[in-house]
Design a protein around this motif. Structure first.
Motif, PDB file in Angstrom:
ATOM      1  N   GLY A 125       0.794  -1.221   0.000  1.00 13.53           N
ATOM      2  CA  GLY A 125       0.000   0.000   0.000  1.00 13.53           C
ATOM      3  C   GLY A 125       0.823   1.266   0.000  1.00 13.53           C
ATOM      4  N   GLY A 126       2.155   1.123   0.087  1.00 17.08           N
ATOM      5  CA  GLY A 126       3.035   2.283   0.077  1.00 17.08           C
ATOM      6  C   GLY A 126       3.071   2.953  -1.285  1.00 17.08           C
ATOM      7  N   VAL A 127       3.419   4.238  -1.291  1.00 13.12           N
ATOM      8  CA  VAL A 127       3.349   5.045  -2.513  1.00 13.12           C
ATOM      9  C   VAL A 127       4.713   5.647  -2.845  1.00 13.12           C
ATOM     10  CG1 VAL A 127       2.328   7.100  -3.580  1.00 13.12           C
ATOM     11  CG2 VAL A 127       0.907   5.566  -2.196  1.00 13.12           C
ATOM     12  N   LEU A 128       5.077   5.538  -4.118  1.00 15.01           N
ATOM     13  CA  LEU A 128       6.274   6.170  -4.666  1.00 15.01           C
ATOM     14  C   LEU A 128       5.867   7.448  -5.386  1.00 15.01           C
ATOM     15  CD1 LEU A 128       9.314   6.122  -5.639  1.00 15.01           C
ATOM     16  CD2 LEU A 128       8.477   4.833  -7.628  1.00 15.01           C
ATOM     17  N   VAL A 129       6.535   8.554  -5.052  1.00 18.65           N
ATOM     18  CA  VAL A 129       6.342   9.829  -5.754  1.00 18.65           C
ATOM     19  C   VAL A 129       7.686  10.206  -6.358  1.00 18.65           C
ATOM     20  CG1 VAL A 129       5.627  12.236  -5.588  1.00 18.65           C
ATOM     21  CG2 VAL A 129       4.578  10.520  -4.083  1.00 18.65           C
ATOM     22  N   SER A 130       7.745  10.272  -7.683  1.00 15.36           N
ATOM     23  CA  SER A 130       9.027  10.503  -8.352  1.00 15.36           C
ATOM     24  C   SER A 130       8.874  11.556  -9.439  1.00 15.36           C
ATOM     25  CB  SER A 130       9.537   9.192  -8.970  1.00 15.36           C
ATOM     26  OG  SER A 130      10.795   9.381  -9.585  1.00 15.36           O
ATOM     27  N   GLU A 131       9.867  12.441  -9.510  1.00 23.33           N
ATOM     28  CA  GLU A 131       9.886  13.454 -10.566  1.00 23.33           C
ATOM     29  C   GLU A 131      11.327  13.659 -11.016  1.00 23.33           C
ATOM     30  OE1 GLU A 131       7.151  16.982 -11.019  1.00 23.33           O
ATOM     31  OE2 GLU A 131       8.899  17.988 -10.134  1.00 23.33           O
ATOM     32  N   HIS A 132      11.513  13.732 -12.347  1.00 24.05           N
ATOM     33  CA  HIS A 132      12.870  13.923 -12.853  1.00 24.05           C
ATOM     34  C   HIS A 132      12.834  14.653 -14.189  1.00 24.05           C
ATOM     35  CE1 HIS A 132      17.129  13.442 -13.004  1.00 24.05           C
ATOM     36  NE2 HIS A 132      17.091  12.771 -14.139  1.00 24.05           N
ATOM     37  N   HIS A 133      13.995  15.209 -14.540  1.00 18.38           N
ATOM     38  CA  HIS A 133      14.143  15.942 -15.791  1.00 18.38           C
ATOM     39  C   HIS A 133      13.926  15.034 -16.999  1.00 18.38           C
ATOM     40  CE1 HIS A 133      15.795  19.493 -13.801  1.00 18.38           C
ATOM     41  NE2 HIS A 133      16.586  18.708 -13.107  1.00 18.38           N
ATOM     42  N   LEU A 134      13.278  15.600 -18.009  1.00 14.24           N
ATOM     43  CA  LEU A 134      13.061  14.927 -19.285  1.00 14.24           C
ATOM     44  C   LEU A 134      13.940  15.543 -20.365  1.00 14.24           C
ATOM     45  CD1 LEU A 134       9.204  14.539 -19.804  1.00 14.24           C
ATOM     46  CD2 LEU A 134      10.881  12.683 -19.752  1.00 14.24           C
ATOM     47  N   PRO A 173       6.999  25.723 -14.367  1.00  9.22           N
ATOM     48  CA  PRO A 173       7.980  26.714 -13.918  1.00  9.22           C
ATOM     49  C   PRO A 173       9.022  26.091 -13.006  1.00  9.22           C
ATOM     50  CG  PRO A 173       5.750  27.563 -13.704  1.00  9.22           C
ATOM     51  CD  PRO A 173       5.625  26.100 -14.030  1.00  9.22           C
ATOM     52  N   VAL A 174      10.233  26.597 -13.071  1.00  8.63           N
ATOM     53  CA  VAL A 174      11.301  26.145 -12.189  1.00  8.63           C
ATOM     54  C   VAL A 174      10.900  26.423 -10.751  1.00  8.63           C
ATOM     55  CG1 VAL A 174      13.683  26.578 -11.491  1.00  8.63           C
ATOM     56  CG2 VAL A 174      13.104  26.430 -13.909  1.00  8.63           C
ATOM     57  N   GLY A 175      11.169  25.436  -9.860  1.00  7.21           N
ATOM     58  CA  GLY A 175      10.743  25.558  -8.468  1.00  7.21           C
ATOM     59  C   GLY A 175      11.720  26.273  -7.576  1.00  7.21           C
ATOM     60  N   GLY A 176      12.872  26.680  -8.069  1.00  9.66           N
ATOM     61  CA  GLY A 176      13.853  27.387  -7.258  1.00  9.66           C
ATOM     62  C   GLY A 176      14.945  27.910  -8.153  1.00  9.66           C
ATOM     63  N   SER A 177      15.752  28.819  -7.633  1.00  9.36           N
ATOM     64  CA  SER A 177      16.797  29.412  -8.463  1.00  9.36           C
ATOM     65  C   SER A 177      18.056  28.568  -8.493  1.00  9.36           C
ATOM     66  CB  SER A 177      17.134  30.812  -7.938  1.00  9.36           C
ATOM     67  OG  SER A 177      17.580  30.749  -6.603  1.00  9.36           O
ATOM     68  N   GLY A 178      18.012  27.412  -7.853  1.00 12.72           N
ATOM     69  CA  GLY A 178      19.176  26.535  -7.866  1.00 12.72           C
ATOM     70  C   GLY A 178      18.777  25.167  -7.379  1.00 12.72           C
ATOM     71  N   THR A 182      17.858  23.886 -11.602  1.00  8.80           N
ATOM     72  CA  THR A 182      18.810  24.953 -11.825  1.00  8.80           C
ATOM     73  C   THR A 182      18.459  25.736 -13.077  1.00  8.80           C
ATOM     74  OG1 THR A 182      20.533  23.631 -10.801  1.00  8.80           O
ATOM     75  CG2 THR A 182      21.249  25.485 -12.122  1.00  8.80           C
ATOM     76  N   GLY A 183      18.417  27.049 -12.960  1.00 10.23           N
ATOM     77  CA  GLY A 183      18.169  27.894 -14.111  1.00 10.23           C
ATOM     78  C   GLY A 183      16.877  28.665 -13.976  1.00 10.23           C
ATOM     79  N   ASP A 184      16.533  29.386 -15.027  1.00  7.83           N
ATOM     80  CA  ASP A 184      15.327  30.195 -15.041  1.00  7.83           C
ATOM     81  C   ASP A 184      14.327  29.606 -16.023  1.00  7.83           C
ATOM     82  OD1 ASP A 184      16.439  32.088 -13.251  1.00  7.83           O
ATOM     83  OD2 ASP A 184      17.567  32.959 -14.918  1.00  7.83           O
ATOM     84  N   GLY A 185      13.094  30.105 -15.961  1.00 10.75           N
ATOM     85  CA  GLY A 185      12.097  29.715 -16.941  1.00 10.75           C
ATOM     86  C   GLY A 185      11.391  28.434 -16.577  1.00 10.75           C
ATOM     87  N   ALA A 186      11.420  27.450 -17.487  1.00  8.46           N
ATOM     88  CA  ALA A 186      10.658  26.218 -17.324  1.00  8.46           C
ATOM     89  C   ALA A 186      11.582  25.013 -17.218  1.00  8.46           C
ATOM     90  CB  ALA A 186       9.705  26.038 -18.502  1.00  8.46           C
ATOM     91  N   VAL A 187      11.041  23.963 -16.626  1.00 13.89           N
ATOM     92  CA  VAL A 187      11.737  22.688 -16.526  1.00 13.89           C
ATOM     93  C   VAL A 187      10.839  21.624 -17.139  1.00 13.89           C
ATOM     94  CG1 VAL A 187      10.840  22.288 -14.189  1.00 13.89           C
ATOM     95  CG2 VAL A 187      12.888  21.094 -14.932  1.00 13.89           C
ATOM     96  N   ALA A 188      11.418  20.712 -17.927  1.00 11.16           N
ATOM     97  CA  ALA A 188      10.669  19.597 -18.509  1.00 11.16           C
ATOM     98  C   ALA A 188      10.806  18.399 -17.583  1.00 11.16           C
ATOM     99  CB  ALA A 188      11.205  19.259 -19.896  1.00 11.16           C
ATOM    100  N   VAL A 189       9.672  17.850 -17.128  1.00 16.15           N
ATOM    101  CA  VAL A 189       9.713  16.802 -16.115  1.00 16.15           C
ATOM    102  C   VAL A 189       8.774  15.653 -16.448  1.00 16.15           C
ATOM    103  CG1 VAL A 189      10.376  18.359 -14.238  1.00 16.15           C
ATOM    104  CG2 VAL A 189       7.947  17.947 -14.699  1.00 16.15           C
ATOM    105  N   ALA A 190       9.135  14.481 -15.937  1.00 14.80           N
ATOM    106  CA  ALA A 190       8.232  13.336 -15.851  1.00 14.80           C
ATOM    107  C   ALA A 190       7.881  13.167 -14.383  1.00 14.80           C
ATOM    108  CB  ALA A 190       8.905  12.078 -16.381  1.00 14.80           C
ATOM    109  N   THR A 191       6.584  13.069 -14.085  1.00 20.58           N
ATOM    110  CA  THR A 191       6.114  12.964 -12.707  1.00 20.58           C
ATOM    111  C   THR A 191       5.241  11.726 -12.569  1.00 20.58           C
ATOM    112  OG1 THR A 191       6.066  15.385 -12.577  1.00 20.58           O
ATOM    113  CG2 THR A 191       4.957  14.171 -10.824  1.00 20.58           C
ATOM    114  N   LEU A 192       5.589  10.877 -11.606  1.00 21.65           N
ATOM    115  CA  LEU A 192       4.876   9.616 -11.406  1.00 21.65           C
ATOM    116  C   LEU A 192       4.466   9.458  -9.953  1.00 21.65           C
ATOM    117  CD1 LEU A 192       5.488   6.124 -12.757  1.00 21.65           C
ATOM    118  CD2 LEU A 192       5.869   6.423 -10.306  1.00 21.65           C
ATOM    119  N   VAL A 193       3.250   8.954  -9.748  1.00 19.37           N
ATOM    120  CA  VAL A 193       2.779   8.536  -8.428  1.00 19.37           C
ATOM    121  C   VAL A 193       2.263   7.113  -8.594  1.00 19.37           C
ATOM    122  CG1 VAL A 193       1.227   9.002  -6.498  1.00 19.37           C
ATOM    123  CG2 VAL A 193       2.117  10.906  -7.869  1.00 19.37           C
TER     124      VAL A 193
END
Length: 211
Positions: A125-134, A173-178, A182-193
């Motif tokens: 019943g445990g849950v994995l939450v994963s997000e990474h750059h695409l 949008p990027v969630g932080g300045s570092g 890292t960087g400005d603008g947008a980040v491309a991500v894959a997000t899984l639950v």
């Protein structure tokens, strides 16, 4: 992995390096639906996910290769009045155990080779939450080389033995300045639950990318 350790230590010790404070958006959005109990934050960095989970009442273990990152995380934990078990380890040598965690978070760490062990570490019943750059043909924040980015559906395919609760590929949008973003603008991500469960028929979201 001493090269990785040295590289991240140097990065975290730079005053100009400003990691994100908030947890990844999907973790914050889903928190009320996740099982209570014990959590593991993988490649915690300065603790953005671990601190949030601790504030929600979880018993949290947080692992990272960088002692400099963990020093920052400990300072943040003291400022926010929460307890986390900070573990300095290379994930290649870290044993998360079996059926030990109710929630596991992995953000902005290329963890495909470690996912079999992490999935075994989920309690029933445990849950994995994963997000990474695409990988992306558009200019986006994050790693400068595709070596450290997932291809489309890599993360989804690696978790098809779990019950997929949601999967999305998008730009946000990027969630932080570092830090992990890292960087400005947008980040491309894959997000899984995804949830560790047994029996029954599973259904999965349609594969693909949505802007």
């Amino acid at each position: 992995m001493s090269d990785d350790r040295d590289r991240w230590n140097e990065r975290y010790r730079r005053d100009a390096f400003d990691p994100a404070d908030d947890p990844i958006p999907e973790l914050e959005r889903r928190i009320a639906t996740l099982p209570d109990g014990r959590a593991l934050d993988v490649a915690t960095g300065t603790g953005r996910n671990a601190l949030f989970l601790a504030e929600q009442g979880y018993d949290v273990d947080a692992v990272d290769i960088s002692e400099a990152g963990l020093e920052r995380a400990r300072d943040r934990a003291a400022d926010r009045g929460v307890d986390v078990d900070w573990i300095r380890a290379d994930l290649a040598e870290f044993d998360p155990g079996r059926e030990r965690y109710d929630v596991i978070t992995v953000s902005f760490f290329a963890a495909l080779e470690h996912l079999p062990d992490l999935k075994e570490a989920l309690a029933p019943g445990g849950v994995l939450v994963s997000e990474h750059h695409l990988r992306s043909s558009d200019p986006v924040a994050g790693p400068s080389t595709d070596r450290y980015r997932y291809r489309s559906n890599d993360l989804l395919r690696a978790c098809l033995d779990l019950t997929i609760l949601s999967y999305e590929e998008r730009r946000r949008p990027v969630g932080g300045s570092g830090g992990d973003e890292t960087g400005d603008g947008a980040v491309a991500v894959a997000t899984l639950v995804a949830r560790r469960s047994s029996g029954g028929t599973q259904s999965y979201p349609v594969e693909g990318t949505r802007d």
